[in-house]
Design a protein around this motif. Structure first.
Motif, PDB file in Angstrom:
ATOM      1  N   THR A   1      -5.813   6.578  -2.246  1.00 57.94           N
ATOM      2  CA  THR A   1      -5.634   5.202  -2.735  1.00 57.94           C
ATOM      3  C   THR A   1      -6.007   4.183  -1.660  1.00 57.94           C
ATOM      4  O   THR A   1      -6.004   2.984  -1.932  1.00 57.94           O
ATOM      5  CB  THR A   1      -4.188   4.942  -3.198  1.00 57.94           C
ATOM      6  N   PRO A  18       0.837  -1.211   0.000  1.00 56.43           N
ATOM      7  CA  PRO A  18       0.000   0.000   0.000  1.00 56.43           C
ATOM      8  C   PRO A  18       0.871   1.260   0.000  1.00 56.43           C
ATOM      9  O   PRO A  18       1.056   1.905   1.017  1.00 56.43           O
ATOM     10  CB  PRO A  18      -0.817  -0.119   1.289  1.00 56.43           C
ATOM     11  N   PHE A  45      -6.551   3.031   4.779  1.00 56.96           N
ATOM     12  CA  PHE A  45      -6.333   1.654   4.314  1.00 56.96           C
ATOM     13  C   PHE A  45      -6.467   0.636   5.454  1.00 56.96           C
ATOM     14  O   PHE A  45      -7.227  -0.326   5.367  1.00 56.96           O
ATOM     15  CB  PHE A  45      -4.949   1.497   3.634  1.00 56.96           C
ATOM     16  N   ASN A  94       1.456   4.842  -1.877  1.00 57.16           N
ATOM     17  CA  ASN A  94       0.887   5.782  -2.847  1.00 57.16           C
ATOM     18  C   ASN A  94       1.961   6.546  -3.631  1.00 57.16           C
ATOM     19  O   ASN A  94       1.637   7.363  -4.479  1.00 57.16           O
ATOM     20  CB  ASN A  94      -0.151   6.720  -2.209  1.00 57.16           C
ATOM     21  N   TYR A 133      -6.468  -0.012  -2.180  1.00 56.00           N
ATOM     22  CA  TYR A 133      -5.679  -1.076  -1.545  1.00 56.00           C
ATOM     23  C   TYR A 133      -6.572  -1.940  -0.633  1.00 56.00           C
ATOM     24  O   TYR A 133      -6.398  -3.154  -0.559  1.00 56.00           O
ATOM     25  CB  TYR A 133      -4.506  -0.486  -0.762  1.00 56.00           C
ATOM     26  N   PHE A 171       0.941   4.022   5.382  1.00 59.38           N
ATOM     27  CA  PHE A 171      -0.157   3.611   4.507  1.00 59.38           C
ATOM     28  C   PHE A 171      -1.000   4.796   4.046  1.00 59.38           C
ATOM     29  O   PHE A 171      -1.142   5.782   4.773  1.00 59.38           O
ATOM     30  CB  PHE A 171      -1.082   2.640   5.241  1.00 59.38           C
TER      31      PHE A 171
END
Ligand code: PMP
Length: 427
Positions: A180, A168, A223, A170, A184, A219
């Motif tokens: 994002t 994960p 996420f 970005n 993920y 992360f």
């Protein structure tokens, strides 16, 4: 004392060649104090990488605790002893309510192996979800869930019951840019569905809430929270590996998972826990500990012995009395800002990320973001020559890792970022 050449020769005779040394010209370190290490020839190094010596090398209170208790008694957990109870209480007081039953072990790997065994026992499932490039330890069971190892030299891939989520990330991952986290998390959803469809069983999710060996990865927003929800809804268990990031290193919180706003079912900790003394633990809920208690005794020759507990208590006490979590927050934020400012000056710096005194500088070449592996290696070796210790990590070894003892000061931060700035200019 033997010089470096002699020691290298003797290592080749007596030690496994699988064990590596840092730097092109290895260091012969003979003394440590606070955030500094000293070579045989007296040269002093600012240690920006030894996260294990959390409260500083050879902290007098930790050394004293070990020495004092070693003179009185060192047995095992089959005798009643107040130290283990005091320590378990102090440790669990740092964790969210519910995480209050301890198992004591001797290394991060041992803690992770036990956590995996508990999770697989209570779910009656071996299906384990992990993150690409993760490292969870050196035991057979953990190499199996460590892509950092099984995808690296000498590795032979994961077993069928191990499922990998794309890293994960970005900045250079499968999904890039803002927002994002959902994408993920969706990868976790897909794997969980697959486990349910193919095997009709529960997932075990093993995760480092901020990833160390994967390249000091933070992360994308949301996420981890979503991933935990997905796993839990499927009846699974979430394990947080805090071995590299725990004990206040992230500054804002005592534990890394807290900074991601999740609460795991099982937490593992080690490294900094004993400031170099081999001490680690698995902490879980009463419900899980009771379910795991199937009649098979858990015995550990060394884990939780009175000397280890004295050392662990001293480490917790120093973190508190010296305000080291707050120091990680303040010094870390200062260093992070200074390093981030360098990004606009040096094209080589692609990304600066981190929390508290857990920071990574990702070096890249050109617009395609290809990893500047050679340059990263040159930088850490040249920094070493001028008396600053750093390391590289990540799948491409292009991330400079910063995770110093927590006594690291603003003055140390200035020394570090000014030196990196000058060095990159000269590359
Ligand atoms: N988990 C993580 C996240 C680690 O960083 C490490 C050590 N680098 C381990 C587990 C294994 O710990 P140990 O070396 O104490 O067995």
């Amino acid at each position: 004392m033997l010089n470096s050449d002699k020691l290298i020769n003797l290592r080749q005779t007596y030690l496994s060649p699988s064990m590596s040394l840092s730097y092109n010209e290895p260091l012969n370190i003979v003394k440590g104090k606070g955030q500094f290490l000293y070579e045989l020839n007296g040269k002093k190094y600012l240690d920006c990488v030894n996260n294990i010596q959390h409260v500083g090398h050879c902290h007098p209170k930790v050394v004293e605790a070990s020495y004092k208790q070693s003179k009185i008694l060192n047995t095992n957990t089959r005798y009643l002893n107040s130290l283990i109870i005091e320590y378990a209480k102090e440790l669990t007081d740092t964790l969210p309510e519910g995480l209050d039953v301890c198992f004591f072990t001797n290394s991060g790997s041992e803690a992770n192996d036990l956590a995996l065994r508990i999770a697989r026992y209570i779910t009656q499932s071996k299906e384990t979800i992990i993150l690409e490039d993760a490292y969870h330890g050196n035991l057979t069971s953990l190499i199996e869930i460590s892509p950092y190892k099984y995808n690296g030299k000498g590795g032979d891939g994961p077993p069928k019951f191990v499922h990998t989520i794309p890293r994960p990330d970005n900045f250079r991952g499968k999904y890039r840019g803002n927002n994002t986290g959902d994408k993920y998390a969706n990868e976790v959803k897909k794997i969980v569905k697959k486990i349910q469809n193919d095997r009709n069983t529960f997932p075990v999710f093993f995760v480092e809430p901020l990833m160390g060996c994967a390249g000091q990865l933070i992360f994308p927003n949301g996420f981890l929270k979503q991933a935990f929800d997905i796993v839990r809804k499927a009846g699974g268990v979430c394990i947080a590996d805090e071995i590299q990031i725990g004990f206040g290193r992230v500054g804002s919180h005592f534990w890394g998972f807290e900074s991601e706003e999740v609460i795991p079912d099982i937490v593992t900790m080690g490294k900094s826990m004993g400031n170099g003394h081999p001490l680690s633990a698995v902490i879980t809920t009463k419900e899980i500990a009771d379910s795991f208690n199937n009649g098979m005794e858990y015995f550990n020759s060394f884990g939780g012995n009175p000397v280890s507990c004295s050392v662990g208590k001293a480490v917790l006490s120093v973190i508190k009395t010296e305000g080291l979590q707050e120091n990680a927050k303040v010094s870390g934020a200062y260093l992070f800002k200074k390093l981030s400012d360098l990004k606009s000056k040096h094209k080589l710096i692609g990304d600066v990320r981190g929390r508290g005194l857990f920071i990574g500088i990702e070096l890249i070449k050109g617009d395609d973001l290809s990893p500047a592996t050679v340059e990263a290696n040159q930088i850490i070796n040249k920094m070493k020559d001028i008396g600053i210790l750093l390391s590289t990590d990540g799948p491409d070894q292009n991330v400079i890792k910063i995770k110093p003892p927590m006594v690291f000061t603003i003055e140390n931060a200035n020394h570090l970022f000014e030196s990196i700035d000058k060095l990159i200019e000269l590359l």
